[in-house]
Design an enzyme around this catalytic site. Structure first.
Site, PDB file in Angstrom:
ATOM      1  N   GLU A 177       0.786  -1.131  -0.140  1.00 11.60           N
ATOM      2  CA  GLU A 177      -0.130   0.024  -0.185  1.00 11.60           C
ATOM      3  C   GLU A 177       0.771   1.337  -0.040  1.00 11.60           C
ATOM      4  OE1 GLU A 177      -4.436  -1.295   1.859  1.00 11.60           O
ATOM      5  OE2 GLU A 177      -2.659  -0.757   3.253  1.00 11.60           O
TER       6      GLU A 177
ATOM      7  N   CYS B 156       3.577   8.699   1.038  1.00  8.37           N
ATOM      8  CA  CYS B 156       4.254   7.774   1.780  1.00  8.37           C
ATOM      9  C   CYS B 156       4.340   6.434   1.180  1.00  8.37           C
ATOM     10  CB  CYS B 156       3.208   7.523   2.933  1.00  8.37           C
ATOM     11  SG  CYS B 156       3.769   6.199   4.577  1.00  8.37           S
TER      12      CYS B 156
ATOM     13  N   CYS C 234       6.692  -6.888   7.485  1.00 10.57           N
ATOM     14  CA  CYS C 234       7.648  -6.414   8.313  1.00 10.57           C
ATOM     15  C   CYS C 234       8.394  -7.510   9.287  1.00 10.57           C
ATOM     16  CB  CYS C 234       7.207  -5.045   9.024  1.00 10.57           C
ATOM     17  SG  CYS C 234       8.414  -4.008   9.901  1.00 10.57           S
TER      18      CYS C 234
ATOM     19  N   CYS D 221       6.203  -4.201  15.850  1.00 12.95           N
ATOM     20  CA  CYS D 221       6.035  -3.019  16.821  1.00 12.95           C
ATOM     21  C   CYS D 221       4.371  -3.472  17.111  1.00 12.95           C
ATOM     22  CB  CYS D 221       5.985  -1.685  16.257  1.00 12.95           C
ATOM     23  SG  CYS D 221       7.818  -1.562  15.640  1.00 12.95           S
TER      24      CYS D 221
ATOM     25  N   CYS E 270       1.495  -1.250  15.723  1.00 14.28           N
ATOM     26  CA  CYS E 270       1.512  -0.954  14.045  1.00 14.28           C
ATOM     27  C   CYS E 270       0.780  -2.226  13.638  1.00 14.28           C
ATOM     28  CB  CYS E 270       2.886  -0.869  13.639  1.00 14.28           C
ATOM     29  SG  CYS E 270       3.039  -0.652  12.010  1.00 14.28           S
TER      30      CYS E 270
ATOM     31  N   CYS F 265      -0.904   6.749   9.527  1.00 12.90           N
ATOM     32  CA  CYS F 265       0.276   5.975  10.473  1.00 12.90           C
ATOM     33  C   CYS F 265      -0.041   4.648  11.058  1.00 12.90           C
ATOM     34  CB  CYS F 265       1.004   6.858  11.273  1.00 12.90           C
ATOM     35  SG  CYS F 265       1.565   8.350  10.473  1.00 12.90           S
TER      36      CYS F 265
END
Length: 412
Positions: A127, A140, A147, A151, A154, A385
């Site tokens: 994305e 962005c 990933c 985290c 996230c 975010c």
């Protein structure tokens, strides 16, 4: 022929557009996009262009690819027709498939892009988000599919790493955005969402999408060199920001070899808490991270490091945390971005109350840090975010939640 694909909307008022035409996934031709000038020269020589002409041809192609944004060799009018035909038979300039484009009620745009399989792998999705504001437009960009950092605040961190994106795939995200926004010379801006009032549509790039950029250093470097090339996409390095969760050994190298602005995903002022929020902290604790920041090449009051701090209710948002943050950053030219937590399905946190966020901001502002509260953008389409994730993974997560609820209901 492209197939129109529909994706379940996160908000019924956020439009989802049909897929955009892309070359077949089994196209064997390599792309010229994302190559360095040296790599492109080697590719052209391999295609039969005389070495003495390769440098000139690279300059021509570079202009057409990155300044003009063409997707067809036939459009390169200062290149001989027979050469254009030969290049088209050997190379491709194709964009990735746009599976969906969503537009938030606040004007934020999100594209779900699908890249062809690499080797024995499968097609992958990422994305990319565009945030229009008065006088600027920020893109962005993602650097990985998934990933490794997990985290806990996230959404991307709940998707395991599939693979790194190539330089081609990183640059392609920028080109697709410029295509869709009419940002190439002669392009037509869309009328179905907010845009900067004048100038370029994409004025800033932030490597803050899916993935940890410093764990894909070589491809990110190659892509950002193209983005900042004065004869290419031509964005100032001061308008490009690389965000890292704190891969300490790579921070100095990023400043030395890429030279863009740096952002640090900090989010906590104590190691015990940051170990939970950002597990990478167990390997590179706060003291080591901040020492690397103090030594970042080119650091000055004019080139400050941005420290990102997500506001989590009852977790890291007290006045004592704010004062500790000020002490930690003492002596580092810095600004602090306070990010209200953006919820996602199954997230274990809540956003801090607005009054709490304002109190926190007052403390760091009075200490001399520019501390804007980043107003959430694109929440209704999961574009804010910490909310990015491939749609395939998001659908699987919804299925797991639904299955868990069904099992729980059966147990009751």
């Amino acid at each position: 022929m492209a197939v129109a694909l529909d994706i379940a909307r996160q908000n019924p008022n956020a439009p989802v557009l049909a897929a955009v035409a892309a070359v077949p996934a089994d196209d064997p031709r390599p792309s010229l996009i994302g190559l360095t000038r040296e790599e492109m020269a080697e590719a052209l020589i391999g295609a039969g262009i005389a070495p003495a002409q390769a440098r000139m041809r690279v300059s021509q192609l570079w202009h057409w690819l990155y300044h003009r944004g063409v997707t067809d060799f036939a459009e390169m009018t200062n290149v001989a027709k027979d050469l254009r035909a030969r290049l088209a038979g050997i190379f491709t300039l194709a964009r990735p498939e746009i599976v969906a484009e969503q537009i938030s009620t606040d004007g934020t745009r999100k594209w779900l892009m699908r890249f062809p399989a690499r080797g024995a792998g499968r097609p992958v999705e990422v994305e990319t988000v565009y945030i229009p504001e008065e006088g600027r437009g920020t893109l962005c960009v993602s650097s990985q599919v998934g990933c490794t950092l997990t985290c806990t605040f996230c959404h991307t961190g709940t998707q395991t790493l599939v693979r790194n994106l190539t330089a081609e795939e990183i640059v392609a995200q920028i080109l697709v955005a410029r295509d869709r926004l009419g940002d190439h010379p002669g392009g037509t801006a869309p009328t179905d969402g907010a845009m900067p009032s004048e100038g370029r549509a994409v004025t800033n790039i932030v490597m803050m999408g899916m993935g940890e950029p410093l764990y894909n250093f070589d491809h990110v470097k190659a892509a950002l060199v193209i983005a900042s090339d004065g004869e290419g996409i031509a964005l100032s390095r001061r308008r490009i920001t690389l965000s890292t969760s704190g891969v300490v050994p790579m921070i100095h190298r990023a400043g030395d070899e890429i030279g863009v602005m740096l952002a640090i995903s900090l989010h906590a002022v104590r190691d015990d808490l940051r170990d939970v929020l950002v597990p990478l902290n167990r390997k590179y604790p706060i003291a080591e991270l901040l020492e690397a920041c103090r030594n970042y090449p080119g650091l000055s009051n004019a080139r400050r490091i941005t420290f990102e701090y997500v506001m989590l209710k009852g977790v890291n948002d007290s006045p004592a945390d704010a004062r500790a943050l000020v002490r930690l950053l003492n002596g580092i030219p810095a600004k602090i971005n306070l990010i209200p937590f953006n919820p996602w399905p199954g997230s274990p946190y809540e956003c801090s109350d607005w009054e709490t966020i304002e109190t926190f901001a007052d403390i760091v502002n009075k200490a001399g840090y520019a501390s804007p509260i980043r107003t959430p953008r694109g929440r209704d389409i999961l574009a804010a975010c910490g909310q990015l994730k491939s749609e395939t993974q998001r659908m699987r997560a919804r299925e797991r939640l639904a299955l868990g609820a069904m099992v729980a209901g059966t147990a009751d």
